[in-house]
Design a protein around this motif. Structure first.
Motif, PDB file in Angstrom:
ATOM      1  N   ARG A 227       0.840  -1.284   0.190  1.00 36.36           N
ATOM      2  CA  ARG A 227      -0.151  -0.093  -0.143  1.00 36.36           C
ATOM      3  C   ARG A 227       0.893   1.200  -0.040  1.00 36.36           C
ATOM      4  O   ARG A 227       0.750   2.138  -0.709  1.00 36.36           O
ATOM      5  CB  ARG A 227      -0.738  -0.052   1.273  1.00 36.36           C
ATOM      6  CG  ARG A 227      -1.583   1.172   1.368  1.00 36.36           C
ATOM      7  CD  ARG A 227      -2.547   1.216   2.565  1.00 36.36           C
ATOM      8  NE  ARG A 227      -1.790   0.994   3.765  1.00 36.36           N
ATOM      9  CZ  ARG A 227      -2.104   1.037   5.038  1.00 36.36           C
ATOM     10  NH1 ARG A 227      -3.423   0.786   5.329  1.00 36.36           N
ATOM     11  NH2 ARG A 227      -1.068   0.814   6.142  1.00 36.36           N
ATOM     12  N   ARG A 250      -4.554   5.994  -8.148  1.00 39.76           N
ATOM     13  CA  ARG A 250      -5.655   6.037  -6.816  1.00 39.76           C
ATOM     14  C   ARG A 250      -6.583   4.827  -6.761  1.00 39.76           C
ATOM     15  O   ARG A 250      -7.033   4.298  -5.808  1.00 39.76           O
ATOM     16  CB  ARG A 250      -6.434   7.398  -6.876  1.00 39.76           C
ATOM     17  CG  ARG A 250      -5.582   8.635  -6.688  1.00 39.76           C
ATOM     18  CD  ARG A 250      -6.383   9.553  -6.726  1.00 39.76           C
ATOM     19  NE  ARG A 250      -5.747  11.032  -6.906  1.00 39.76           N
ATOM     20  CZ  ARG A 250      -6.088  12.343  -7.022  1.00 39.76           C
ATOM     21  NH1 ARG A 250      -7.685  12.421  -7.229  1.00 39.76           N
ATOM     22  NH2 ARG A 250      -5.326  13.383  -7.189  1.00 39.76           N
ATOM     23  N   ASP A 251      -7.063   4.590  -7.920  1.00 40.19           N
ATOM     24  CA  ASP A 251      -7.885   3.140  -8.062  1.00 40.19           C
ATOM     25  C   ASP A 251      -7.102   2.040  -7.539  1.00 40.19           C
ATOM     26  O   ASP A 251      -7.626   1.124  -6.930  1.00 40.19           O
ATOM     27  CB  ASP A 251      -8.312   3.144  -9.612  1.00 40.19           C
ATOM     28  CG  ASP A 251      -9.251   1.700  -9.876  1.00 40.19           C
ATOM     29  OD1 ASP A 251     -10.307   1.922  -8.935  1.00 40.19           O
ATOM     30  OD2 ASP A 251      -8.896   0.831 -10.461  1.00 40.19           O
ATOM     31  N   TYR A 253      -4.534   1.948  -5.425  1.00 39.00           N
ATOM     32  CA  TYR A 253      -4.625   2.353  -3.997  1.00 39.00           C
ATOM     33  C   TYR A 253      -5.833   1.812  -3.302  1.00 39.00           C
ATOM     34  O   TYR A 253      -5.726   1.303  -2.055  1.00 39.00           O
ATOM     35  CB  TYR A 253      -4.109   3.829  -3.636  1.00 39.00           C
ATOM     36  CG  TYR A 253      -3.678   3.953  -2.327  1.00 39.00           C
ATOM     37  CD1 TYR A 253      -2.671   3.837  -1.822  1.00 39.00           C
ATOM     38  CD2 TYR A 253      -4.743   4.803  -1.380  1.00 39.00           C
ATOM     39  CE1 TYR A 253      -2.386   4.021  -0.270  1.00 39.00           C
ATOM     40  CE2 TYR A 253      -4.658   4.991  -0.139  1.00 39.00           C
ATOM     41  CZ  TYR A 253      -3.545   4.664   0.389  1.00 39.00           C
ATOM     42  OH  TYR A 253      -3.159   4.831   1.507  1.00 39.00           O
ATOM     43  N   ASP A 254      -6.998   2.401  -3.818  1.00 39.77           N
ATOM     44  CA  ASP A 254      -8.342   1.918  -3.217  1.00 39.77           C
ATOM     45  C   ASP A 254      -8.463   0.480  -3.390  1.00 39.77           C
ATOM     46  O   ASP A 254      -9.049  -0.064  -2.152  1.00 39.77           O
ATOM     47  CB  ASP A 254      -9.178   2.645  -3.981  1.00 39.77           C
ATOM     48  CG  ASP A 254      -9.238   4.121  -3.867  1.00 39.77           C
ATOM     49  OD1 ASP A 254      -8.763   4.869  -2.886  1.00 39.77           O
ATOM     50  OD2 ASP A 254      -9.936   4.906  -4.741  1.00 39.77           O
ATOM     51  N   HIS A 255      -8.027  -0.278  -4.326  1.00 39.65           N
ATOM     52  CA  HIS A 255      -8.141  -1.503  -4.449  1.00 39.65           C
ATOM     53  C   HIS A 255      -7.365  -2.114  -3.048  1.00 39.65           C
ATOM     54  O   HIS A 255      -8.108  -3.344  -2.290  1.00 39.65           O
ATOM     55  CB  HIS A 255      -7.711  -2.163  -5.655  1.00 39.65           C
ATOM     56  CG  HIS A 255      -8.575  -1.899  -6.709  1.00 39.65           C
ATOM     57  ND1 HIS A 255      -8.474  -2.394  -8.037  1.00 39.65           N
ATOM     58  CD2 HIS A 255      -9.634  -1.460  -6.696  1.00 39.65           C
ATOM     59  CE1 HIS A 255      -9.175  -2.135  -8.949  1.00 39.65           C
ATOM     60  NE2 HIS A 255     -10.276  -1.439  -8.155  1.00 39.65           N
ATOM     61  N   MET A 257      -6.479  -1.004  -0.227  1.00 42.03           N
ATOM     62  CA  MET A 257      -7.223  -0.458   1.002  1.00 42.03           C
ATOM     63  C   MET A 257      -8.412  -1.372   1.354  1.00 42.03           C
ATOM     64  O   MET A 257      -8.690  -1.645   2.267  1.00 42.03           O
ATOM     65  CB  MET A 257      -7.548   1.042   1.050  1.00 42.03           C
ATOM     66  CG  MET A 257      -6.570   1.804   0.914  1.00 42.03           C
ATOM     67  SD  MET A 257      -5.467   1.875   2.648  1.00 42.03           S
ATOM     68  CE  MET A 257      -6.926   2.025   3.860  1.00 42.03           C
ATOM     69  N   ARG A 258      -9.255  -1.652   0.121  1.00 41.61           N
ATOM     70  CA  ARG A 258     -10.241  -2.413   0.307  1.00 41.61           C
ATOM     71  C   ARG A 258     -10.068  -4.010   0.589  1.00 41.61           C
ATOM     72  O   ARG A 258     -10.597  -4.508   1.439  1.00 41.61           O
ATOM     73  CB  ARG A 258     -11.172  -2.240  -0.948  1.00 41.61           C
ATOM     74  CG  ARG A 258     -12.301  -3.037  -0.782  1.00 41.61           C
ATOM     75  CD  ARG A 258     -13.634  -2.439  -1.900  1.00 41.61           C
ATOM     76  NE  ARG A 258     -13.021  -2.591  -3.233  1.00 41.61           N
ATOM     77  CZ  ARG A 258     -13.229  -3.425  -4.358  1.00 41.61           C
ATOM     78  NH1 ARG A 258     -13.982  -4.661  -3.721  1.00 41.61           N
ATOM     79  NH2 ARG A 258     -12.752  -3.546  -5.279  1.00 41.61           N
TER      80      ARG A 258
END
Length: 352
Positions: A227, A250-251, A253-255, A257-258
């Motif tokens: 991350r 950012r996508d 990074y969001d994956h 994080m999810r």
């Protein structure tokens, strides 16, 4: 481009501390050279052959599948002027995921998570991004980027219209997306254990729950630095990526994080299930102790009565009580009275 000249001796000195950690398995090198108008794909080529495709009017993506030998890494370093410290990080299989930017190139190290039995496998993935080339290294059995190469063959694909930093984003996005099937495996395992927990095998699920919780912890520990590596790609001072590509990052990074959030949810579920398991074990232990306690009390109740019948069951001729006219009824009455007395005594002590 400023050339970084390294001799064979310098490479040997720079890489010698980690040479023993590199496997001796042969590698497969594939190449895709493309621009908006044309595309060329080669498989099973050498590093020297791939270097000839470098040009200012096209982009070159080189994928190395397998664990390179030190000599192969030295060859890549000399041909593409890769920084020796970056090469050392690629050779070192246990290197943490990270992002490092050098003068005119960038190194990104990630991990492709996989699961084999109860073991979490971390297949190292490394990316070298230069001005007109991208080199990816994957130490695993299967090539995870076959679908990306097929997408490159479509003339209208966004990959063909953009620079190599966008291709790097796509490869990182594929890497993060390939981790999500692990969540499905954990979801199925947890659901199975949950069904067993309240069934006849509920007491025997402790080791399974503990193993799942340990796997989730290991997976989370391996994803945390990943991350951070992706977050560094989005920094404003990163000159190797265009601003538009940073938005796409950012996508990814969001994956991640999810994925980490789902791991935390599964860990909480396993923790709660372990608590339920311990409660069930304690309940079964309590019930077992209650049964044993009541059995002991009943044994204590009949012990004196058994003692009396044992005495008068002896076959001696001279026993005075046996000649009494009402001796039998007196003995039975005494035994009944003693039994009633002990029952009342045990009841007041809450032993019955």
């Amino acid at each position: 481009m400023e050339e970084l000249a390294y001799t064979e001796e310098q490479y040997t000195q720079e890489l010698s501390p980690v040479v023993e950690t590199v496997g001796e398995n042969p590698v497969s090198i594939s190449l895709v050279n493309y621009n908006a108008e044309q595309i060329t794909e080669r498989v099973n080529i050498t590093a020297a052959e791939s270097q000839t495709y470098l040009s200012d009017d096209s982009f070159t993506w080189i994928h190395v599948q397998g664990m390179p030998k030190p000599s192969e890494m030295r060859e890549f370093g000399e041909l593409f002027h890769l920084h020796p410290m970056a090469l050392e990080d690629v050779i070192n299989v246990g290197e943490r995921p990270k992002t490092e930017v050098f003068d005119n190139q960038m190194l990104v190290i990630l991990g492709l998570m996989n699961k084999k039995g109860s073991t979490i496998l971390n297949e190292p993935l490394s990316f070298f991004l230069g001005e007109n080339f991208l080199i990816s290294f994957h130490n695993g059995e299967r090539d995870p980027f076959r679908a990306v190469r097929r997408r490159l063959h479509h003339p209208d694909a966004p990959l063909r219209q953009r620079k190599l930093d966008y291709l790097l984003y796509v490869l990182i996005d594929v890497t993060t997306d390939l981790c999500f099937p692990l969540l499905d495996e954990f979801d199925e395992e947890i659901e199975q254990v949950e069904q067993q927990l309240f069934g006849p095998e509920g007491v025997d699920t402790f080791m399974t729950l503990y193993t799942i919780k340990r796997e989730l912890l290991v997976l989370r520990l391996k994803l945390r630095p990943q991350r951070e590596a992706i977050r560094l790609l989005m920094r404003d001072d990163n000159r190797m990526l265009e601003d538009e590509t940073k938005v796409y990052m950012r996508d990814c990074y969001d994956h991640v994080m999810r994925f980490i959030d789902m791991l935390d949810i599964y860990r909480d579920m396993t923790t709660n299930m372990l608590d339920v398991h311990l409660s069930l074990v304690n309940k079964k232990t309590f019930i077992s102790n209650e049964v044993q306690r009541k059995a002991t009390v009943w044994a204590m109740l009949f012990a004196p009565l058994t003692f009396i019948t044992g005495i008068y069951g002896m076959n001696f001729l001279n026993m005075p009580e046996t000649k009494l006219q009402y001796g039998f009824f007196i003995c039975i009455g005494a035994m009944v009275g003693l039994g009633v007395f002990l029952s009342i005594f045990f009841k007041r002590k809450n032993w019955l």
